[in-house]
Scaffold this active site. Structure first.
Site, PDB file in Angstrom:
ATOM      1  N   GLU A   1      38.247  10.535  40.582  1.00 51.61           N
ATOM      2  CA  GLU A   1      37.422   9.683  39.743  1.00 51.61           C
ATOM      3  C   GLU A   1      36.151   9.258  40.466  1.00 51.61           C
ATOM      4  OE1 GLU A   1      40.688   7.815  36.753  1.00 51.61           O
ATOM      5  OE2 GLU A   1      40.782   7.248  38.850  1.00 51.61           O
TER       6      GLU A   1
ATOM      7  N   CYS B   1      30.148   5.137  43.024  1.00 52.38           N
ATOM      8  CA  CYS B   1      31.328   4.999  43.885  1.00 52.38           C
ATOM      9  C   CYS B   1      32.039   6.355  43.892  1.00 52.38           C
ATOM     10  CB  CYS B   1      32.218   3.907  43.294  1.00 52.38           C
ATOM     11  SG  CYS B   1      33.735   3.668  44.206  1.00 52.38           S
TER      12      CYS B   1
ATOM     13  N   CYS C   1      45.690   9.037  48.507  1.00 50.10           N
ATOM     14  CA  CYS C   1      45.464   8.457  49.836  1.00 50.10           C
ATOM     15  C   CYS C   1      46.779   8.473  50.595  1.00 50.10           C
ATOM     16  CB  CYS C   1      44.959   7.015  49.687  1.00 50.10           C
ATOM     17  SG  CYS C   1      44.429   6.278  51.244  1.00 50.10           S
TER      18      CYS C   1
ATOM     19  N   CYS D   1      37.621  -1.624  41.337  1.00 46.22           N
ATOM     20  CA  CYS D   1      38.191  -1.299  42.654  1.00 46.22           C
ATOM     21  C   CYS D   1      39.701  -1.291  42.604  1.00 46.22           C
ATOM     22  CB  CYS D   1      37.839  -2.362  43.676  1.00 46.22           C
ATOM     23  SG  CYS D   1      36.133  -2.592  43.967  1.00 46.22           S
TER      24      CYS D   1
END
Ligand code: SAH
Ligand code: SF4
Length: 393
Positions: A115, A128, A135, A370
């Protein structure tokens, strides 16, 4: 845009070649591009000049077709078309939030999706970008961390995120105009705050950022690029030397006990070790200050005592403290601190002489804020599956 403007979700089907087969020129360093040209027969003496020309076509003008590169000979163009591609990630969906935030789901080789979020502001626009699919770290408040890593992105896939956003924003310069002539840039800043830990994919991130900074192409100043790390200490000095961008650190706690649970990499490199590396960063990278990111979690890290400890810890480091109200995601084990609590915390930090802005959540209605960057991928996937099921496929 009105508060109840519909959220748009466009399906964009631009066929693009995925980077297998011929070499992709996107993402190559200048040196690698030079070698690739020599390999297809460009005389060594000319190679540097050809790299300059091709570089400008790809990164300044946004060219996608060798035929457009009119200052290269027809022969060279034909040869390039035979051996190379200019390939970008494929934009699968684009959503636009009520507040103008745009979220792109882009597909990369192997069918993985990442994304990318564009956040417009009055005088600038920040993109961003992601550095990994998922991760490997497991910060307990982060949704991306619940998705096991699938793979590191390549330089082409990282710089490609910037290029597809510029495509969507229509921000390649018009012939005869320099980038500066076109007025303020829509995409003026980059933050490596999407999916993944950028310092666990150091070389690819470095090469992509050097391309983004290159003055003959995308030309973003290193001061407009911020890399956010959870605290991979051994790579921090290297970031200063080899990239030189602005640094943000996911600090989030003021004792090792709490940071161990929120940002588990703290068990490897604790607060004291991290602070030592951070102290050296501004000088080594010639950047003014470090951004300390601090997510506000109710009853976990948001007391007055935490705020006071924080300013003690960072004493002597040129810093800005970015307070991030926790963005919730399904099943998250935390709650967002109240507005009053965040204000009290921010005041203590501010009174100690640090700028302490509270980050305004953007794009929440499209799960683009976020730490929310996993769920929409899954939702989009699910809805596509549902669509297929509905269609009897
Ligand atoms: N892996 C890097 C960069 C990506 S995360 C890092 O950890 O720094 C970008 C920022 O969003 C980090 O500061 C991260 O801690 C924060 N974040 C993650 N989940 C969040 C959530 N649910 N709410 C608010 N901020 C979050
Ligand atoms: Fe990874 Fe950063 Fe999320 Fe931690 S906060 S799990 S390092 S993306």
């Amino acid at each position: 845009m009105s508060a109840n403007a519909p959220i748009t979700q466009d399906l964009i089907t631009i066929p693009r070649v995925l980077p297998d087969g011929p070499d992709n020129l996107v993402g190559m360093t200048r040196a690698a591009m030079r070698d690739a040209l020599i390999k297809i027969g460009t005389p060594e003496k000319q190679a540097k000049m050809r790299v300059n020309q091709i570089w400008q076509w790809i990164y300044h003008w946004g060219a996608r077709d060798f035929g457009e590169m009119t200052n290269l000979s027809k022969d060279l163009r034909a040869q390039m078309a035979e051996h190379f591609v200019i390939a970008l990630p494929e934009v699968v969906t684009r959503q636009i939030s009520d507040d103008g935030t745009r979220k792109y789901l882009v597909k990369i080789a192997g069918g993985h999706e990442v994304e990318v979020v564009y956040i417009p502001e009055t005088d600038r626009g920040t993109l961003c970008i992601s550095s990994q699919v998922g991760c490997t770290l497991t910060c307990s408040f982060c949704h991306t961390g619940t998705q096991t890593l699938v793979r590191n992105l390549t330089p082409a896939e990282i710089v490609g995120q910037i290029m597809v956003a510029r495509d969507d924003l229509g921000e390649w310069p018009e012939a005869g105009l320099s980038t500066a002539d076109q007025g303020p840039r829509l995409l003026s800043n980059i933050v490596l705050m999407g999916m993944g830990e950028p310092l666990y994919n150091f070389e690819a991130v470095r090469d992509a950022m050097l391309i983004a900074m290159d003055g003959e192409g995308i030309s973003l100043s290193r001061r407009r690029i911020t890399l956010s790390t959870s605290g991979v200490v051994p790579e921090i000095a290297r970031t200063a030397e080899e990239i030189g961008c602005m640094l943000a650190v996911s600090f989030h706690a003021t004792t090792d006990e709490v940071r161990d649970t929120l940002v588990p990499i703290n068990k490897k490199w604790n607060i004291a070790t991290l602070l030592e590396a951070l102290r050296a960063y501004p000088k080594a990278s010639n950047s003014e200050r470090i951004t300390f990111e601090y997510v506000m979690l109710k009853g976990v890290n948001d007391s007055d005592e935490d705020a006071r400890r924080l300013v003690q810890l960072i004493k002597g480091i040129p810093a800005k403290i970015n307070l991030i109200p926790f963005n919730e995601w399904p099943g998250a084990p935390y709650e967002r601190s109240s507005g009053n609590r965040i204000k009290a915390f921010s005041d203590i930090v501010h009174n100690a002489g640090y700028s302490s802005p509270v980050r305004k959540p953007r794009g929440e209605d499209i799960m683009a804020a976020c730490g929310q960057l996993k769920s929409e991928t899954e939702r989009a996937r699910k809805s596509r599956k549902e669509i297929a099921a509905d269609a009897g496929l």
